[in-house]
Design a protein around this motif. Structure first.
Motif, PDB file in Angstrom:
ATOM      1  N   HIS A  76      38.977  49.259  62.544  1.00 46.78           N
ATOM      2  CA  HIS A  76      39.286  48.702  63.868  1.00 46.78           C
ATOM      3  C   HIS A  76      39.324  47.169  63.829  1.00 46.78           C
ATOM      4  CE1 HIS A  76      38.832  52.646  65.754  1.00 46.78           C
ATOM      5  NE2 HIS A  76      37.741  52.810  65.033  1.00 46.78           N
ATOM      6  N   ASP A  77      38.701  46.579  62.820  1.00 41.56           N
ATOM      7  CA  ASP A  77      38.676  45.129  62.647  1.00 41.56           C
ATOM      8  C   ASP A  77      39.878  44.736  61.782  1.00 41.56           C
ATOM      9  OD1 ASP A  77      38.184  42.478  62.061  1.00 41.56           O
ATOM     10  OD2 ASP A  77      36.341  42.855  60.906  1.00 41.56           O
ATOM     11  N   ILE A  78      41.012  44.476  62.437  1.00 37.06           N
ATOM     12  CA  ILE A  78      42.247  44.225  61.689  1.00 37.06           C
ATOM     13  C   ILE A  78      42.115  42.969  60.826  1.00 37.06           C
ATOM     14  CG2 ILE A  78      44.737  43.793  61.862  1.00 37.06           C
ATOM     15  CD1 ILE A  78      43.905  46.659  62.607  1.00 37.06           C
ATOM     16  N   GLY A  79      41.448  41.947  61.344  1.00 41.57           N
ATOM     17  CA  GLY A  79      41.243  40.728  60.559  1.00 41.57           C
ATOM     18  C   GLY A  79      40.422  41.000  59.309  1.00 41.57           C
ATOM     19  N   GLY A  80      39.349  41.773  59.465  1.00 44.79           N
ATOM     20  CA  GLY A  80      38.516  42.125  58.313  1.00 44.79           C
ATOM     21  C   GLY A  80      39.266  42.996  57.316  1.00 44.79           C
ATOM     22  N   LEU A  81      40.112  43.898  57.827  1.00 48.52           N
ATOM     23  CA  LEU A  81      40.918  44.752  56.955  1.00 48.52           C
ATOM     24  C   LEU A  81      41.913  43.906  56.159  1.00 48.52           C
ATOM     25  CD1 LEU A  81      41.965  47.458  55.917  1.00 48.52           C
ATOM     26  CD2 LEU A  81      43.170  47.788  58.092  1.00 48.52           C
ATOM     27  N   LYS A  82      42.531  42.933  56.812  1.00 51.01           N
ATOM     28  CA  LYS A  82      43.473  42.049  56.114  1.00 51.01           C
ATOM     29  C   LYS A  82      42.768  41.287  54.998  1.00 51.01           C
ATOM     30  CE  LYS A  82      46.113  39.540  58.900  1.00 51.01           C
ATOM     31  NZ  LYS A  82      46.471  38.773  60.120  1.00 51.01           N
ATOM     32  N   ASP A  83      41.579  40.770  55.288  1.00 52.43           N
ATOM     33  CA  ASP A  83      40.828  40.030  54.271  1.00 52.43           C
ATOM     34  C   ASP A  83      40.452  40.937  53.093  1.00 52.43           C
ATOM     35  OD1 ASP A  83      41.020  37.742  55.787  1.00 52.43           O
ATOM     36  OD2 ASP A  83      39.003  37.923  56.654  1.00 52.43           O
ATOM     37  N   ALA A  84      40.081  42.188  53.388  1.00 52.42           N
ATOM     38  CA  ALA A  84      39.711  43.134  52.328  1.00 52.42           C
ATOM     39  C   ALA A  84      40.920  43.460  51.450  1.00 52.42           C
ATOM     40  CB  ALA A  84      39.128  44.412  52.932  1.00 52.42           C
ATOM     41  N   ILE A  85      42.095  43.609  52.069  1.00 53.41           N
ATOM     42  CA  ILE A  85      43.313  43.875  51.283  1.00 53.41           C
ATOM     43  C   ILE A  85      43.597  42.684  50.361  1.00 53.41           C
ATOM     44  CG2 ILE A  85      45.825  44.164  51.411  1.00 53.41           C
ATOM     45  CD1 ILE A  85      45.348  45.783  54.033  1.00 53.41           C
ATOM     46  N   MET A  86      43.460  41.482  50.884  1.00 54.65           N
ATOM     47  CA  MET A  86      43.696  40.291  50.060  1.00 54.65           C
ATOM     48  C   MET A  86      42.679  40.203  48.920  1.00 54.65           C
ATOM     49  SD  MET A  86      46.422  38.969  51.082  1.00 54.65           S
ATOM     50  CE  MET A  86      46.326  37.648  49.879  1.00 54.65           C
ATOM     51  N   ARG A  87      41.431  40.526  49.226  1.00 57.79           N
ATOM     52  CA  ARG A  87      40.393  40.490  48.182  1.00 57.79           C
ATOM     53  C   ARG A  87      40.712  41.516  47.091  1.00 57.79           C
ATOM     54  NH1 ARG A  87      33.949  41.779  48.912  1.00 57.79           N
ATOM     55  NH2 ARG A  87      33.392  41.432  46.725  1.00 57.79           N
ATOM     56  N   ALA A  88      41.199  42.697  47.511  1.00 62.87           N
ATOM     57  CA  ALA A  88      41.548  43.742  46.548  1.00 62.87           C
ATOM     58  C   ALA A  88      42.731  43.307  45.680  1.00 62.87           C
ATOM     59  CB  ALA A  88      41.873  45.034  47.291  1.00 62.87           C
ATOM     60  N   VAL A  89      43.740  42.731  46.312  1.00 63.66           N
ATOM     61  CA  VAL A  89      44.943  42.299  45.584  1.00 63.66           C
ATOM     62  C   VAL A  89      44.599  41.221  44.561  1.00 63.66           C
ATOM     63  CG1 VAL A  89      47.110  41.010  45.896  1.00 63.66           C
ATOM     64  CG2 VAL A  89      46.606  42.961  47.364  1.00 63.66           C
ATOM     65  N   GLU A  90      43.647  40.354  44.916  1.00 62.57           N
ATOM     66  CA  GLU A  90      43.318  39.203  44.057  1.00 62.57           C
ATOM     67  C   GLU A  90      42.116  39.451  43.151  1.00 62.57           C
ATOM     68  OE1 GLU A  90      42.766  36.308  47.100  1.00 62.57           O
ATOM     69  OE2 GLU A  90      44.932  35.996  47.428  1.00 62.57           O
ATOM     70  N   MET A  91      41.516  40.644  43.180  1.00 65.71           N
ATOM     71  CA  MET A  91      40.276  40.885  42.444  1.00 65.71           C
ATOM     72  C   MET A  91      40.491  40.783  40.931  1.00 65.71           C
ATOM     73  SD  MET A  91      37.643  44.117  42.617  1.00 65.71           S
ATOM     74  CE  MET A  91      37.281  43.853  44.361  1.00 65.71           C
ATOM     75  N   PRO A  92      39.679  40.007  40.220  1.00 64.69           N
ATOM     76  CA  PRO A  92      39.808  39.897  38.764  1.00 64.69           C
ATOM     77  C   PRO A  92      39.546  41.237  38.073  1.00 64.69           C
ATOM     78  CG  PRO A  92      38.331  38.198  39.655  1.00 64.69           C
ATOM     79  CD  PRO A  92      38.597  39.164  40.770  1.00 64.69           C
ATOM     80  N   ALA A  93      40.150  41.407  36.905  1.00 59.95           N
ATOM     81  CA  ALA A  93      40.027  42.671  36.169  1.00 59.95           C
ATOM     82  C   ALA A  93      38.572  43.001  35.856  1.00 59.95           C
ATOM     83  CB  ALA A  93      40.848  42.593  34.882  1.00 59.95           C
ATOM     84  N   ALA A  94      37.763  41.986  35.533  1.00 57.56           N
ATOM     85  CA  ALA A  94      36.362  42.244  35.171  1.00 57.56           C
ATOM     86  C   ALA A  94      35.596  42.845  36.347  1.00 57.56           C
ATOM     87  CB  ALA A  94      35.694  40.944  34.712  1.00 57.56           C
ATOM     88  N   GLU A  95      35.827  42.317  37.555  1.00 55.11           N
ATOM     89  CA  GLU A  95      35.149  42.865  38.734  1.00 55.11           C
ATOM     90  C   GLU A  95      35.666  44.266  39.056  1.00 55.11           C
ATOM     91  OE1 GLU A  95      34.287  42.016  43.487  1.00 55.11           O
ATOM     92  OE2 GLU A  95      35.294  40.462  42.288  1.00 55.11           O
ATOM     93  N   GLN A  96      36.982  44.468  38.913  1.00 58.95           N
ATOM     94  CA  GLN A  96      37.530  45.818  39.100  1.00 58.95           C
ATOM     95  C   GLN A  96      36.815  46.811  38.182  1.00 58.95           C
ATOM     96  OE1 GLN A  96      41.832  46.259  38.883  1.00 58.95           O
ATOM     97  NE2 GLN A  96      42.125  44.143  39.561  1.00 58.95           N
ATOM     98  N   GLY A  97      36.651  46.424  36.920  1.00 54.62           N
ATOM     99  CA  GLY A  97      36.017  47.300  35.938  1.00 54.62           C
ATOM    100  C   GLY A  97      34.580  47.624  36.294  1.00 54.62           C
ATOM    101  N   ARG A  98      33.833  46.610  36.708  1.00 56.20           N
ATOM    102  CA  ARG A  98      32.416  46.834  37.082  1.00 56.20           C
ATOM    103  C   ARG A  98      32.322  47.834  38.230  1.00 56.20           C
ATOM    104  NH1 ARG A  98      32.012  41.271  36.475  1.00 56.20           N
ATOM    105  NH2 ARG A  98      32.050  40.905  38.735  1.00 56.20           N
ATOM    106  N   ARG A  99      33.122  47.615  39.251  1.00 52.94           N
ATOM    107  CA  ARG A  99      33.070  48.483  40.428  1.00 52.94           C
ATOM    108  C   ARG A  99      33.548  49.902  40.095  1.00 52.94           C
ATOM    109  NH1 ARG A  99      32.844  46.134  45.568  1.00 52.94           N
ATOM    110  NH2 ARG A  99      32.610  43.865  45.558  1.00 52.94           N
ATOM    111  N   MET A 100      34.667  49.999  39.359  1.00 58.47           N
ATOM    112  CA  MET A 100      35.257  51.311  39.103  1.00 58.47           C
ATOM    113  C   MET A 100      34.368  52.156  38.196  1.00 58.47           C
ATOM    114  SD  MET A 100      37.629  53.334  40.004  1.00 58.47           S
ATOM    115  CE  MET A 100      38.824  52.304  40.872  1.00 58.47           C
ATOM    116  N   ARG A 101      33.675  51.531  37.239  1.00 56.80           N
ATOM    117  CA  ARG A 101      32.792  52.311  36.364  1.00 56.80           C
ATOM    118  C   ARG A 101      31.674  52.966  37.163  1.00 56.80           C
ATOM    119  NH1 ARG A 101      34.468  48.664  32.302  1.00 56.80           N
ATOM    120  NH2 ARG A 101      33.134  47.000  33.091  1.00 56.80           N
ATOM    121  N   VAL A 102      31.116  52.242  38.124  1.00 55.17           N
ATOM    122  CA  VAL A 102      30.056  52.803  38.977  1.00 55.17           C
ATOM    123  C   VAL A 102      30.610  53.949  39.829  1.00 55.17           C
ATOM    124  CG1 VAL A 102      28.436  52.303  40.856  1.00 55.17           C
ATOM    125  CG2 VAL A 102      28.775  50.635  39.028  1.00 55.17           C
ATOM    126  N   LEU A 103      31.788  53.737  40.410  1.00 56.69           N
ATOM    127  CA  LEU A 103      32.418  54.778  41.233  1.00 56.69           C
ATOM    128  C   LEU A 103      32.699  56.029  40.409  1.00 56.69           C
ATOM    129  CD1 LEU A 103      35.001  52.616  43.233  1.00 56.69           C
ATOM    130  CD2 LEU A 103      32.887  53.600  44.123  1.00 56.69           C
TER     131      LEU A 103
END
Length: 470
Positions: free
Chosen positions: A412-439
């Motif tokens: 419901h927080d469109i501004g927060g959703l936009k920021d999260a999409i941008m963070r996801a698009v720009e996330m470095p590979a190392a951080e992606q790896g850390r998060r995805m391994r836990v998931l």
């Protein structure tokens, strides 16, 4: 008809008609989870074959006895499209759409639930275990208990259970609670859902609840204890891993990227076309990012798969029109000759194609306004054998309780959703790896087989405890 020691009761049988009038196994986690149990226990499955009209005799498919329950066109209209999907579904999903209360729908719901209960009672052997599935059959546990007190009865609620302030709108609230309390174990997706149910029981029925136990008075003056607990459902993780490892599926993922013009990032949404899924919120956020210049169609494409759903229910017809209007406007404003802003697909796809899409997508957007679990989130994680990709996950999906390394959002927080999409698009590979391994560790350890084992072990423990009290 052979009697069975383990009986599943669900709205649908685990089979669909094939092109030549025979049967094929339905895709779905529930079927996969219960197949080993059904084989070991010489089990039976009670359900509707999926086509209105016509009586079918019980038959054996792939080692499981199937017991068809016939529904007329009127039953489908009143019990299924009406009471189940135009009353319970919107009410239990926090009234995102307005539920409608019609006595003729309720009468059909009672009538059809009794038909399912009678079929289960007939096929269950002495002392059998019966596991009832989901909101279409909430009255079956009590009906079964009255007909066959020798049975051990479990019930699992696959969708949310609402807070009391919403549930209390239901004119037949007492009947539903009493129906569910016919089960020895009532399972929910989230701890909060089990808590909402227990509060409704206290407020409406005045029964004593202690921890997860609900003390249910019996006609003979004794008390039976029903357990209401969370058992979060999952997926057949290994099958997704194996499919993602197949060279043909990986080649298809590369083809998908190529067909979209090899954008730098692909965003993906995969949903049934349903107002609970937050598809409009996702499109609004993405459209604004393009408008703001924070994203460009040369760099980023959104693929939205929206499989057809409940196409005769008015709210769904309206939703499809709204979403397709939004997609048309975004594409009209931002498409170029070489790049598309939104690739919108109002179709269902086989699992191989979905896994290829998961491998092709850099960001998975799960923006549900309310969801019992959301297995797509887990399917995406299971498929990411490269430990890359970002899951953006609504806090209102049951999966958010388990997948803590996702980027959590309030849709419901469109501004927060936009920021999260941008963070996801720009996330470095190392951080992606850390998060995805836990998931991925979580999804591997808590798969659908573990879910069914845990529920059935709890049900068996309840049976032994009730027996020792008796």
């Amino acid at each position: 008809m052979d009697r069975a020691g383990f009986v599943v009761v669900a709205n649908r049988l685990p089979v669909d008609r094939d092109e030549v009038g025979g049967w094929r196994r339905s895709p779905g986690g529930l079927v996969t989870a219960l197949e080993p149990v059904m084989r070991e226990a010489d089990g039976a499955w009670v359900g509707w074959p999926g086509q209105a009209g016509g009586e079918l005799d019980p038959f054996v498919f792939d080692g499981t006895q199937l017991v068809p329950v016939a529904l007329s066109d009127e039953d489908v209209e009143l019990y299924y499209e009406g009471m189940s999907n135009d009353t319970f579904w919107p009410l239990y999903h926090d009234v995102i759409a307005a539920p409608r209360y019609h006595r003729v729908w309720w009468d059909a719901y009672v009538r059809v639930n009794r038909r399912f209960a009678e079929a289960a009672a007939e096929v269950a052997s002495e002392g059998a275990t019966v596991w009832v599935q989901d909101y279409q059959l909430q009255l079956v546990p009590q009906m079964l208990r009255e007909a066959r007190p020798d049975l051990t009865i479990g019930y699992f609620h696959h969708i949310p259970f609402p807070a009391y302030g919403l549930f209390s709108q239901l004119p037949w609230r007492r009947q539903v609670l009493e129906g569910l309390l016919g089960a020895d174990v009532i399972g929910f997706q989230r701890v909060a859902d089990a808590g909402n149910f227990a509060r409704a029981v206290r407020r409406q029925l005045r029964y004593v609840t202690r921890a997860s136990g609900i003390h249910v008075p019996q006609p003979d003056g004794t008390t039976r204890v029903a357990l209401a607990k969370a058992f979060p459902i999952s997926i057949d993780t290994q099958s997704y891993i194996e499919m993602a490892e197949r060279p043909d599926v990986q080649a298809r993922a590369a083809e998908i990227r190529e067909s979209l013009g090899n954008p730098r990032k692909i965003l993906l949404g995969v949903d049934r076309l349903d107002y609970t899924k937050g598809i409009r919120h996702r499109l609004k956020a993405y459209g604004e990012l393009l408008e703001d210049g924070r994203l460009s169609v040369e760099d980023v494409t959104l693929v939205q798969v929206a499989s057809p759903s409940r196409e005769r229910v008015a709210a769904y017809i309206q939703l499809r029109d709204e979403i397709e209007l939004m997609v048309g406007r975004i594409d009209g404003d931002f498409d170029t000759m070489d790049h598309v802003a939104v690739r919108y697909l109002h179709q269902a796809y086989p699992r191989e194609e979905m896994v290829a899409l998961f491998l092709a997508a850099d960001v998975m957007l799960v923006t549900a306004l309310r969801d019992g679990m959301n297995l797509v989130a887990k399917e995406y994680v299971a498929s990411r054998i490269d430990n890359r990709g970002v899951l953006v996950l609504s806090e209102f999906a049951g999966a958010a309780d388990e997948l803590g390394s996702a980027l959590r959002i309030n849709p419901h927080d469109i501004g927060g959703l936009k920021d999260a999409i941008m963070r996801a698009v720009e996330m470095p590979a190392a951080e992606q790896g850390r998060r995805m391994r836990v998931l991925r560790r979580r999804v591997r350890e808590h798969d659908v087989a573990a879910w069914s084992r845990t529920f059935l072990a709890t049900l068996e423990a309840s049976r032994r405890w009730q027996g020792s009290r008796g």
